[in-house]
Write a protein that holds these residues in place. Structure first.
Motif, PDB file in Angstrom:
ATOM      1  N   LEU A  81      36.636  46.906  51.933  1.00 16.36           N
ATOM      2  CA  LEU A  81      37.046  45.985  50.847  1.00 16.36           C
ATOM      3  C   LEU A  81      36.306  44.826  51.003  1.00 16.36           C
ATOM      4  O   LEU A  81      35.898  43.935  50.274  1.00 16.36           O
ATOM      5  CB  LEU A  81      38.192  45.732  50.631  1.00 16.36           C
ATOM      6  CG  LEU A  81      38.916  47.229  50.246  1.00 16.36           C
ATOM      7  CD1 LEU A  81      40.233  46.895  49.618  1.00 16.36           C
ATOM      8  CD2 LEU A  81      38.162  47.825  48.737  1.00 16.36           C
ATOM      9  N   ILE A 126      32.740  44.902  50.051  1.00 15.66           N
ATOM     10  CA  ILE A 126      32.918  45.414  48.625  1.00 15.66           C
ATOM     11  C   ILE A 126      32.796  43.417  48.366  1.00 15.66           C
ATOM     12  O   ILE A 126      32.427  43.085  47.384  1.00 15.66           O
ATOM     13  CB  ILE A 126      33.341  46.096  48.615  1.00 15.66           C
ATOM     14  CG1 ILE A 126      32.580  47.101  49.079  1.00 15.66           C
ATOM     15  CG2 ILE A 126      33.703  46.203  46.362  1.00 15.66           C
ATOM     16  CD1 ILE A 126      34.237  48.298  49.201  1.00 15.66           C
ATOM     17  N   ILE A 141      30.341  41.145  47.003  1.00 16.96           N
ATOM     18  CA  ILE A 141      29.963  41.429  46.030  1.00 16.96           C
ATOM     19  C   ILE A 141      29.422  40.102  44.598  1.00 16.96           C
ATOM     20  O   ILE A 141      28.443  39.600  44.573  1.00 16.96           O
ATOM     21  CB  ILE A 141      30.114  42.479  45.128  1.00 16.96           C
ATOM     22  CG1 ILE A 141      29.441  43.640  46.283  1.00 16.96           C
ATOM     23  CG2 ILE A 141      29.102  42.797  44.148  1.00 16.96           C
ATOM     24  CD1 ILE A 141      29.906  45.012  45.734  1.00 16.96           C
ATOM     25  N   LYS A 191      25.861  37.722  44.279  1.00 22.36           N
ATOM     26  CA  LYS A 191      24.814  37.269  43.311  1.00 22.36           C
ATOM     27  C   LYS A 191      25.316  36.815  42.587  1.00 22.36           C
ATOM     28  O   LYS A 191      23.841  36.490  42.411  1.00 22.36           O
ATOM     29  CB  LYS A 191      25.044  39.089  42.042  1.00 22.36           C
ATOM     30  CG  LYS A 191      25.861  40.643  42.726  1.00 22.36           C
ATOM     31  CD  LYS A 191      26.215  41.311  41.569  1.00 22.36           C
ATOM     32  CE  LYS A 191      25.142  41.478  40.442  1.00 22.36           C
ATOM     33  NZ  LYS A 191      25.657  42.790  39.446  1.00 22.36           N
ATOM     34  N   LYS A 243      16.901  42.406  43.725  1.00 19.82           N
ATOM     35  CA  LYS A 243      18.344  43.150  43.011  1.00 19.82           C
ATOM     36  C   LYS A 243      19.249  44.131  43.605  1.00 19.82           C
ATOM     37  O   LYS A 243      20.005  44.928  42.761  1.00 19.82           O
ATOM     38  CB  LYS A 243      17.159  43.775  41.625  1.00 19.82           C
ATOM     39  CG  LYS A 243      16.086  44.896  42.619  1.00 19.82           C
ATOM     40  CD  LYS A 243      14.904  45.749  41.732  1.00 19.82           C
ATOM     41  CE  LYS A 243      13.785  46.347  42.425  1.00 19.82           C
ATOM     42  NZ  LYS A 243      13.111  47.127  41.275  1.00 19.82           N
ATOM     43  N   GLY A 296      23.837  43.374  45.253  1.00 16.07           N
ATOM     44  CA  GLY A 296      25.057  44.272  44.836  1.00 16.07           C
ATOM     45  C   GLY A 296      25.574  45.683  45.399  1.00 16.07           C
ATOM     46  O   GLY A 296      26.567  46.335  46.042  1.00 16.07           O
ATOM     47  N   ARG A 297      24.243  46.575  44.403  1.00 18.30           N
ATOM     48  CA  ARG A 297      24.799  48.158  45.255  1.00 18.30           C
ATOM     49  C   ARG A 297      24.346  47.897  46.763  1.00 18.30           C
ATOM     50  O   ARG A 297      25.425  48.787  47.705  1.00 18.30           O
ATOM     51  CB  ARG A 297      23.447  48.732  44.673  1.00 18.30           C
ATOM     52  CG  ARG A 297      22.159  48.319  45.417  1.00 18.30           C
ATOM     53  CD  ARG A 297      21.670  50.321  44.801  1.00 18.30           C
ATOM     54  NE  ARG A 297      20.406  49.770  44.856  1.00 18.30           N
ATOM     55  CZ  ARG A 297      19.163  50.881  44.727  1.00 18.30           C
ATOM     56  NH1 ARG A 297      19.767  52.443  43.897  1.00 18.30           N
ATOM     57  NH2 ARG A 297      17.696  50.821  45.069  1.00 18.30           N
ATOM     58  N   LEU A 332      27.957  47.317  48.005  1.00 22.85           N
ATOM     59  CA  LEU A 332      28.964  48.493  47.861  1.00 22.85           C
ATOM     60  C   LEU A 332      29.006  49.564  48.628  1.00 22.85           C
ATOM     61  O   LEU A 332      30.275  49.896  49.199  1.00 22.85           O
ATOM     62  CB  LEU A 332      28.775  48.548  46.326  1.00 22.85           C
ATOM     63  CG  LEU A 332      29.490  50.159  45.846  1.00 22.85           C
ATOM     64  CD1 LEU A 332      30.471  49.265  45.526  1.00 22.85           C
ATOM     65  CD2 LEU A 332      29.539  50.146  44.494  1.00 22.85           C
ATOM     66  N   ALA A 354      31.669  50.778  51.254  1.00 21.10           N
ATOM     67  CA  ALA A 354      32.165  52.648  50.891  1.00 21.10           C
ATOM     68  C   ALA A 354      31.698  53.550  52.032  1.00 21.10           C
ATOM     69  O   ALA A 354      32.690  53.692  52.788  1.00 21.10           O
ATOM     70  CB  ALA A 354      31.773  53.661  49.887  1.00 21.10           C
ATOM     71  N   ALA A 374      23.458  47.885  39.289  1.00 22.73           N
ATOM     72  CA  ALA A 374      24.940  47.823  39.230  1.00 22.73           C
ATOM     73  C   ALA A 374      25.936  47.730  40.598  1.00 22.73           C
ATOM     74  O   ALA A 374      25.230  48.946  41.407  1.00 22.73           O
ATOM     75  CB  ALA A 374      25.236  48.905  38.296  1.00 22.73           C
ATOM     76  N   ALA A 375      26.948  47.502  40.905  1.00 21.58           N
ATOM     77  CA  ALA A 375      28.050  47.370  41.583  1.00 21.58           C
ATOM     78  C   ALA A 375      28.806  47.680  41.220  1.00 21.58           C
ATOM     79  O   ALA A 375      29.634  46.700  40.983  1.00 21.58           O
ATOM     80  CB  ALA A 375      28.043  46.131  42.936  1.00 21.58           C
ATOM     81  N   PRO A 376      29.582  48.206  40.319  1.00 21.45           N
ATOM     82  CA  PRO A 376      30.858  48.546  39.457  1.00 21.45           C
ATOM     83  C   PRO A 376      31.273  48.590  40.272  1.00 21.45           C
ATOM     84  O   PRO A 376      31.960  48.871  41.404  1.00 21.45           O
ATOM     85  CB  PRO A 376      30.437  50.065  38.878  1.00 21.45           C
ATOM     86  CG  PRO A 376      29.680  50.479  39.303  1.00 21.45           C
ATOM     87  CD  PRO A 376      28.615  49.545  40.142  1.00 21.45           C
ATOM     88  N   GLY A 428      33.474  51.597  41.082  1.00 23.09           N
ATOM     89  CA  GLY A 428      32.675  52.019  42.766  1.00 23.09           C
ATOM     90  C   GLY A 428      33.378  50.833  44.147  1.00 23.09           C
ATOM     91  O   GLY A 428      33.775  52.279  44.354  1.00 23.09           O
ATOM     92  N   ALA A 429      33.719  50.098  44.127  1.00 29.10           N
ATOM     93  CA  ALA A 429      34.517  49.466  45.082  1.00 29.10           C
ATOM     94  C   ALA A 429      35.981  50.213  45.230  1.00 29.10           C
ATOM     95  O   ALA A 429      36.489  50.696  46.188  1.00 29.10           O
ATOM     96  CB  ALA A 429      34.487  48.112  44.383  1.00 29.10           C
TER      97      ALA A 429
END
Lengths: 490, 162
Positions: A96, A99, A102, A106, A273, A276-277, A280, A284, B90-92, B95-96
């Motif tokens: 976490l 994450i 993020i 961004k 771009k 963010g992902r 994440l 994860a 997107a990094a919703p 998702g986290a």
């Protein structure tokens, strides 16, 4: 019931340890050579990878940089100490914390697309406030330095224990190898080799754990032996664990990511771009590493490994001890050592790369703004050499580096909230940032020493939140984040 | 299946070699003897061998994808990519949340049944497969960018001819 005689493997010799150190080093060196010849032409490429890092390298690189050698061992150590509650509180906040970067990443990547470091951001955000930049830069430099020292120390301990080598020899070889390939390719070399080391951590860890479970007759005897030692060891709801280490660790991890240059360097090195992902996915897919290796802690409990007599009162040694004492074939012991070495190398090269960007942007450039790129490139590389020498000196001298750890901890924790406010709150002032940080260190640290880690940490965070807000709430000159776009590439 | 074969290319021989090595390893007598030396079971069980084989295949594909990305990055080194091109992926927040909750559930599940301890090694093996997917996304993006570049230059050339 498990009936295993715990005996050291006599066949492991120092030469094999040296071979392993060099094997991983040569592989990394090969990748770094390729990267240097094709992708690194100037200081910009060296410290920020030309802002061309993609999704795959970003995810794999971040996982590897975040997987410290000690983290590989600590997941098992926390399980050994507290059962599954220990593993739970060690693992969940770890992913976490990655994450959590993020939204901040961004925001800054979008508003300040040509940035390099947090010190540079603070300077631009507060109209060149020198003290604020110095405080942040010192915190980040100490943070990266301590990453190298801890990983170098941890690796020396493991390799010397398993292969019977002098710790000093291991430290010298390991830092020399990492230094050479890091100096070749900077961030590109760090992220490329880290992408490879993520593979070297995950696949071998998976195979070794399967072999350990099979070797001990499957998971059932281990599980039953742990259950016999106390049902609370197989529960994640032990009430004492959050207070003993869980909450403090979670907050410490947050400061390590949000106030760590290793992460911000990647933020600005990624294609915009992908930011963010990438974070994440990295958060994860980091999880399986401690989830897998934490099982060694359960094995330690099941085998009645004794903290004092077997582990020298250091629970972090439980993983290496189990692997080298249950009679596994040698190649599995080597494989496990390879996992630890991979984690160590990748974290150290990430820290060296981050230090090179701090040196170039926050030290050399402000002192000599007109410096030409060739000279800047040379000095940036030289900064890695200096850092490696300091880290090696600390490890070899055997001095207690608690002071460095505490200083790093104090500055990082103190700047965490002011940094978050500076990124999102338009009213935040330079005075609020500086005095919030200083008050948190000056008042909070003595209180932490007197009242303990948990209360102390919460007080530092409280002070660094209240002071900036109190000093900035009445500020009517709102900051225009669009002005950060004026920051240019070097 | 054809896409997969194309991706493997000449490395399919390495994949076959890795599988053969894994199987051969399983039947090597001295390794098995060493494996049985201290423990009550065999370190090199069918499960371990399966993981070695899968690990070898994953490693080959992973290194191949990694090298492809490096080559593509080097080939497009001088190409100026517009920084604002495309919106952020997107990094919703969900998702986290899912990632955190799943990790918490897996650790919690260790306490439910011994066989769930296998989840750890299985997830560690899936982790590089997930990264393989990320690398394949990069390769796909490079190919799309190159196809667009080629299209643009051929349009320019045909414009010159006209």
């Amino acid at each position: 019931m498990l009936n295993i005689e715990l005996t050291a493997n006599p066949a492991l010799a120092p030469a094999q340890g040296v071979f392993m150190l060099f094997l991983l080093g040569l592989i990394s060196l090969g990748v770094a050579f390729y990267v240097k010849s094709k992708l690194v032409k100037n200081t910009h490429d060296f410290i920020i990878a030309g802002r061309k890092l993609g999704f795959g390298f970003g995810v794999a690189g971040l996982i590897s940089v975040w997987t410290w050698a000690m983290a590989v061992m600590m997941s098992a150590a926390m399980t050994y100490n507290f059962g599954l509650s220990g593993l739970w509180w060690f693992t969940v906040p770890n992913g976490l914390a990655v994450i959590a970067v993020i939204p901040f990443a961004k925001q800054l990547r979008e508003k300040m697309p040509h940035g390099y470091t947090m010190g540079e951001f603070v300077s631009s955000r507060f109209s060149g406030a020198r003290l604020a930049r110095i405080v942040v830069t010192v915190g980040l430099i100490f943070g990266s330095l301590i990453e190298i020292i801890i990983n170098l120390k941890g690796t020396s301990l493991v390799i010397s224990t398993v292969f019977g080598m002098p710790q000093a020899t291991v430290a010298v070889i390991a830092i020399a190898i990492v230094l050479v390939y890091s100096m070749l390719g900077g961030l590109w070399a760090s992220m490329s080799t880290s992408t490879l080391t993520t593979l070297f951590i995950t696949v071998p860890a998976s195979v070794v754990l399967m072999a350990v479970l099979s070797h001990l007759g499957g998971p059932a005897p281990i599980w039953s032996a742990v259950a016999d030692r106390g049902p609370e060891l197989l529960s994640v709801t032990r009430a004492d664990v959050p207070a003993v280490f869980g909450i403090t660790l979670a907050l410490g991890l947050l400061t390590a990511t949000l106030a760590g240059q290793s992460f911000w360097q990647v933020v600005w090195g990624l294609k915009p771009k992908e930011v963010g992902r990438t974070f994440l996915w990295a958060g994860a897919w980091f999880y399986p590493i401690p989830i897998c290796l934490g099982i060694l802690g359960l094995v330690g409990i099941a085998l009645n490994v004794d903290l004092a007599t077997n582990l020298g009162n250091d629970a972090a040694a439980v993983g290496p001890f189990v692997i080298s004492h249950i009679g596994l074939p040698n190649w599995l012991v080597y494989t496990y050592v390879f996992v630890i070495l991979s984690a160590c190398y990748s974290t150290m090269d990430g820290a060296l790369a981050s230090l090179s960007s701090l040196a170039a942007i926050d030290v050399i450039k402000p002192i000599s703004p007109q410096i030409n790129d060739r000279k800047l490139f040379t000095l940036t590389r030289a900064s890695m050499l200096v850092t490696a020498a300091i880290a090696l000196g600390v490890v070899l001298s055997g001095v207690d580096f608690v002071t460095i750890v505490l200083t790093t901890y104090a500055i990082r924790t103190a700047i965490l909230v002011p940094l978050m406010l500076a990124i999102f709150w338009r009213k935040m002032t330079a005075g609020g940032f500086i005095w919030g940080t200083i008050a948190a260190i000056v008042i909070g640290m003595p209180l932490r020493m007197a009242l303990g880690e948990l209360v102390g940490t919460l007080l530092i965070l409280g002070i660094s939140t209240v002071v900036p807000i109190a000093m900035s709430i009445s500020n009517s000159r709102l900051f225009d984040y669009a002005s950060l776009k004026q920051v240019e590439d070097i | 299946m054809q896409d997969f074969r194309r991706f493997l290319g000449s490395s399919k021989y390495f994949v076959i070699g890795a599988m053969a090595t894994g199987i051969a390893l399983a039947f090597t007598s001295d390794v098995q003897a060493a494996a049985g030396a201290g423990g009550s079971g065999n370190a090199l069980s069918a499960g371990t061998i399966l993981f070695i084989v899968i690990g070898a295949v994953v490693s080959i594909l992973y290194i191949k994808a990694m090298l492809t990305v490096l080559h593509e990055a080097a080939d497009s080194y001088s190409e100026d990519e517009a920084e604002s091109a495309g919106s952020y992926y997107a990094a919703p927040a969900w998702g986290a949340a899912i990632a955190g909750v799943l990790a918490a559930l897996v650790i919690w599940s260790y306490g439910l049944s011994p066989s769930l301890l296998y989840l750890g090694p299985i997830l560690a093996m899936i982790s590089p497969i997930a990264i393989l997917y990320c690398l394949s996304q990069d390769i796909k993006n490079f190919k799309v960018a190159h196809a667009n570049d080629q299209k643009t230059s051929s349009e320019k050339l045909s414009g010159l001819r006209g």
